[in-house]
Write a protein that holds these residues in place. Structure first.
Motif, mmCIF file in Angstrom:
data_model
loop_
_atom_site.group_PDB
_atom_site.id
_atom_site.type_symbol
_atom_site.label_atom_id
_atom_site.label_comp_id
_atom_site.label_asym_id
_atom_site.label_seq_id
_atom_site.Cartn_x
_atom_site.Cartn_y
_atom_site.Cartn_z
ATOM 1 N N ALA A 118 15.882 70.231 53.835
ATOM 2 C CA ALA A 118 15.753 69.829 52.108
ATOM 3 C C ALA A 118 16.132 67.665 52.206
ATOM 4 O O ALA A 118 16.004 67.478 51.525
ATOM 5 N N GLY A 119 16.639 67.029 53.557
ATOM 6 C CA GLY A 119 16.039 66.064 52.979
ATOM 7 C C GLY A 119 17.790 65.413 53.321
ATOM 8 O O GLY A 119 17.842 65.111 52.710
ATOM 9 N N SER A 120 18.396 65.339 54.485
ATOM 10 C CA SER A 120 19.174 65.332 54.202
ATOM 11 C C SER A 120 19.523 63.946 55.647
ATOM 12 O O SER A 120 19.178 63.861 56.655
ATOM 13 N N LEU A 121 20.886 63.189 54.992
ATOM 14 C CA LEU A 121 20.994 61.922 56.034
ATOM 15 C C LEU A 121 22.599 62.826 57.317
ATOM 16 O O LEU A 121 22.708 61.872 57.996
ATOM 17 N N PHE A 122 23.149 63.761 56.496
ATOM 18 C CA PHE A 122 23.954 64.338 57.169
ATOM 19 C C PHE A 122 23.816 64.370 59.133
ATOM 20 O O PHE A 122 22.482 64.705 59.891
ATOM 21 N N GLY A 123 24.192 63.926 59.709
ATOM 22 C CA GLY A 123 24.556 63.904 61.455
ATOM 23 C C GLY A 123 23.411 62.699 61.746
ATOM 24 O O GLY A 123 23.235 63.333 63.143
ATOM 25 N N VAL A 124 22.891 61.569 61.196
ATOM 26 C CA VAL A 124 22.562 61.064 61.474
ATOM 27 C C VAL A 124 22.823 59.538 63.262
ATOM 28 O O VAL A 124 23.449 59.971 62.725
ATOM 29 N N SER A 125 22.443 59.504 64.068
ATOM 30 C CA SER A 125 22.916 58.990 65.001
ATOM 31 C C SER A 125 21.689 57.907 64.894
ATOM 32 O O SER A 125 21.168 57.236 64.326
ATOM 33 N N TRP A 126 22.715 56.802 66.547
ATOM 34 C CA TRP A 126 21.676 55.492 66.446
ATOM 35 C C TRP A 126 20.904 56.172 66.719
ATOM 36 O O TRP A 126 19.593 54.990 67.307
ATOM 37 N N THR A 127 19.881 57.168 67.160
ATOM 38 C CA THR A 127 18.373 57.140 67.974
ATOM 39 C C THR A 127 17.616 57.380 66.794
ATOM 40 O O THR A 127 16.468 56.342 66.802
ATOM 41 N N GLU A 128 17.767 58.240 65.434
ATOM 42 C CA GLU A 128 17.275 57.493 63.912
ATOM 43 C C GLU A 128 16.613 56.256 63.932
ATOM 44 O O GLU A 128 15.679 55.663 63.879
ATOM 45 N N VAL A 129 18.066 55.477 64.771
ATOM 46 C CA VAL A 129 17.957 54.035 63.598
ATOM 47 C C VAL A 129 17.170 53.219 64.661
ATOM 48 O O VAL A 129 16.412 52.629 64.636
ATOM 49 N N GLY A 130 17.221 53.412 65.834
ATOM 50 C CA GLY A 130 16.367 52.578 66.898
ATOM 51 C C GLY A 130 14.648 52.909 66.891
ATOM 52 O O GLY A 130 13.790 52.051 66.878
ATOM 53 N N THR A 131 14.251 54.218 66.465
ATOM 54 C CA THR A 131 12.919 54.946 66.084
ATOM 55 C C THR A 131 12.553 54.178 65.142
ATOM 56 O O THR A 131 11.471 52.636 64.874
ATOM 57 N N LEU A 132 13.979 54.303 63.258
ATOM 58 C CA LEU A 132 12.988 53.423 63.308
ATOM 59 C C LEU A 132 13.183 52.312 62.633
ATOM 60 O O LEU A 132 11.870 51.361 62.213
ATOM 61 N N SER A 133 13.977 51.724 63.056
ATOM 62 C CA SER A 133 13.778 49.956 63.082
ATOM 63 C C SER A 133 12.873 49.421 64.061
ATOM 64 O O SER A 133 11.893 48.562 63.794
ATOM 65 N N VAL A 134 12.109 50.200 64.985
ATOM 66 C CA VAL A 134 10.887 49.527 66.034
ATOM 67 C C VAL A 134 10.045 50.193 65.120
ATOM 68 O O VAL A 134 9.220 48.423 65.015
#
Lengths: 341, 376
Positions: free
Chosen positions: B227-243
């Motif tokens: 459904a496309g949700s930002l619920f429960g995202v963690s620093w892992t996602e932030v890391g992958t995305l920023s790289v």
């Protein structure tokens, strides 16, 4: 002499194809009664239908599971085929089809809303919601594609359908997320399945389907006139507005009934009229008749395939039709026909 | 009366929401009045030509983005004294709000911004590459390709670390197949859209198959993601995305020159010495990669990639490197705002952000479609 023989063949051809279609349906129906997780032979099928013994397990599998399922596939396929043919005729567009018009997504959205928001769990209740949702989404897509300059073009129709589908499915999946039980209930329906469902819905919708099918068969001549172009049809004495209204109502009723019965089955309505057209030519009087037969046999065939390929599990019929139909759409887009219509 | 078990929106939310909308409209209106002015920056032999107007717009969008970022840290279900959350995020680490702010809110806000950035740039690349404002990775099935691979990984109980890679492979394969399937002595946008819609349907049915094949416990995770949700995202996602953003954005800016030559038409572009097909394929893979990292982090989020480039084009016109950056920033702003609305609209129930983007993007897109005068 030559023109005579051509005329003769043209009269003979469609009759032949219709007979062949009817034969295919008979053969496939027998196959559908035979094939499944429980092995059965012809004798069992025969006695299950004509000399039914409730104590025999195999016979009751045939009678209570496979027979309704086969009927369902035949009716839903017939509706989808005719709906596609009329949609393509009235939008004068080769990509007209219930899936493309967002009808499936509309029905799914309305049904999930009814189950979740209004706590309606009986088929008799939510079938009308599915119906209304389908009709609403279909009309919206049609009017968006028709607005603006240039009229209904394949790309505009497909894009409007894709966006309405995306919008509605976002809402549907949100509702499903709020409630795990509804998700569990709805996910099989959303895949387009003929298992253990639909008989009640079909009983409710039969009168409507019958009326719409008769209407569709009577509409062939008008569709032929309309195929010449709006101005010519008008100058031939056709009332364009009335015709559009009736044709639109018939095709949306049929498509919506099919979705209410069998779930969102993709691409049957799109592919069938093209197959019919390639067999009997551009005459809509024959296309509608043949679309009924081809639609039924295609959906039934897809259902049988779904039972066989991953046996003993089953592949939902909506998935099978998408697997067959999407490549067909790509073929259609790549072929020259898109420009011609 | 239809009820979905949701609370009514609170008055303070409505106040914030409507004043936010008004401010946005006012700023869009203002930004149109900013005059365009070309400037050159030179360092010895290197020179950079840029439009002062776009620079101004970028800076003001960044300021807005930063303000919204702070606002995002302050809002949430758990009550935190005013300005305490900002302090906790930046300097005051040792207090009882540390977990809520640094492990829940900060990653969520950052993910929203980075995802919006990626999606918007991906959409802008697709739209200018194919010369059609109605193309975007979600309509032509790139998101579904990423989603299919990712849902499979989720439902089959695979390693979460595989998700971005699976999504990227799915997106890239889909992009290349759509491109080659619609190839016929050249690419026509109309054909590409239709082929894309067909491929999208095919992949969506694949997702459906995965959804019915696996038991309900695993399917719920996949459904939430889908459904496309930002619920429960963690620093892992932030890391992958920023790289990914750090690697892919400069690449996109570098390729912008080629893209602008490609926009002149295939004949002129090859006359100017461009290997048209290779360039285009590279750009498509790049755009698909941007969409894929976003999809891997938050699920197949619709309409951001479609809507944001379109809005930016209304203000700045032609797509240049600067405009691409601006599109990314506006995308970040847009998605962050949408996520705040998704969190607060029916608080305490959080909606998936995908429904907000769809609710805004769907009608807007239909409106463009009605108005579009191109021969589609």
């Amino acid at each position: 002499m030559i023109s005579q023989s051509r005329a003769g063949r043209a009269r003979f051809g469609p009759v032949l194809w219709v007979a062949l279609g009817a034969l295919t349906i008979c053969v496939l129906s027998v196959c559908s009664l035979l094939v499944g997780a429980v092995p059965t032979d012809l004798a069992t099928v025969w006695s299950a239908i004509f000399r039914f013994e409730p104590s025999e397990t195999e016979q009751s599998v045939v009678r209570h599971l496979r027979l309704p399922r086969t009927t369902l596939a035949l009716v839903a396929g017939c509706c989808l085929g005719v709906a596609g043919a009329i949609t393509q005729g009235v939008t004068r567009n080769p990509l007209g089809g219930p899936g493309i018009l967002g009808i499936n997504a509309g029905a799914a959205f309305a049904m999930v809303t009814a189950i979740h928001g209004l706590n309606i769990v009986t088929p008799a209740g939510y079938v009308w919601f599915a119906f209304l949702g389908a009709a609403g989404a279909g009309s919206l897509v049609y009017f968006v594609a028709r607005a603006g300059s240039g009229g209904v073009t394949p790309v505009k129709l497909a894009l409007a359908g894709a966006v309405v589908t995306a919008l509605l499915s976002a809402w549907t999946s949100t509702l499903l997320l709020l409630d795990e039980e509804t998700l569990d209930e709805a996910r099989f329906w959303l895949a387009g399945s003929l298992v253990g469902r639909g008989t009640e819905e079909m009983r409710l919708l039969t009168p409507l389907i019958a009326v719409a099918l008769v209407g569709a068969l009577l509409m062939g001549g008008a569709l032929n006139a309309f195929a010449l172009g709006e101005e010519r049809a008008a100058s031939l004495g056709q009332r364009i507005g009335t015709f559009r209204f009736f044709a639109g109502s018939i095709s949306i009723s049929l498509a919506a009934s099919a979705v209410a019965i069998a779930g969102p089955v993709a691409f049957i309505g799109l592919a069938v009229p093209h197959i019919a057209r390639s067999l009997v030519g551009p005459d809509y009087r024959w296309i509608t008749v043949l679309s009924m037969l081809i639609g039924s046999s295609l959906l039934l065939g897809a259902d049988i395939v779904g039972r066989v390929v991953v046996s003993p599990r089953e592949l939902q019929v909506g998935i099978v039709t998408a697997l067959i139909g999407a490549p067909f759409l790509i073929y259609l887009v790549r072929s020259r026909k898109l420009a011609e219509l | 009366m239809i009820t979905f078990g949701l609370a009514n929106p609170s008055p303070s939310f409505l106040l914030y929401f409507f004043s936010g909308v008004l401010v946005a409209l006012f700023l869009v209106n203002k930004s149109r009045a900013v005059a365009s002015k070309a400037c050159v920056l030179r360092f010895g032999k290197l020179s950079l030509l840029f439009d002062l107007r776009i620079l101004k717009l970028c800076i003001s969008t960044s300021v807005l983005l930063f303000l919204l970022f702070l606002f995002g840290l302050e809002t949430g279900e758990y009550p935190i004294p005013r300005l305490k959350a900002i302090a906790t995020a930046f300097w005051d680490r040792n207090n009882e709000f540390e977990f809520v702010v640094n492990s829940l809110r900060l990653p969520r806000v950052l993910t929203a911004m980075l995802t919006g950035f990626c999606l918007a740039i991906s959409g802008a690349l697709f739209q200018s590459l194919l010369g059609n404002p109605l193309v975007s990775p979600d309509v032509i099935g790139i998101n579904s390709g990423a989603a299919l691979c990712a849902v499979f990984v989720l439902a089959a109980g695979g390693d979460i670390g595989l998700l971005p890679w699976a999504a990227f492979v799915g997106a890239a394969v889909t992009a290349l197949s759509i491109y080659s399937l619609s190839w016929k002595t050249g690419i026509s946008p109309g054909r590409l859209i239709l082929v894309g819609i067909a491929v999208n349907a095919l992949l969506a049915s694949g997702v459906t198959y995965v959804m019915v094949k696996y038991p309900i416990e695993r399917v719920v995770a996949a459904a939430r993601w889908q459904a496309g949700s930002l619920f429960g995202v963690s620093w892992t996602e932030v890391g992958t995305l920023s790289v990914s953003v750090i690697v892919l954005t400069p690449l996109a800016l570098l390729l912008m020159r080629r893209l602008r030559i490609l926009q002149l038409g295939d004949d002129i572009a090859s006359g100017l010495g461009l290997r048209v097909e290779w360039e285009r394929m590279g750009l498509i893979v790049l755009a698909a990669a941007l969409a894929a990292v976003a999809v891997a982090a938050v699920g197949p989020l619709g309409f951001v990639a479609l809507l944001v480039p379109h809005m930016v084009r209304l203000v700045v016109g032609q797509v240049t490197g600067g405009a691409l950056l601006l599109t990314g920033l506006v995308g970040a702003l847009f998605l962050l705002a949408c996520d705040l609305v998704a969190q607060q609209l029916f608080a305490p129930t959080t909606l998936p952000v995908g429904i907000i983007t769809a609710a805004i993007g769907g009608p807007y897109f239909l409106f463009i479609l009605v108005r579009s005068n191109n021969a589609l």
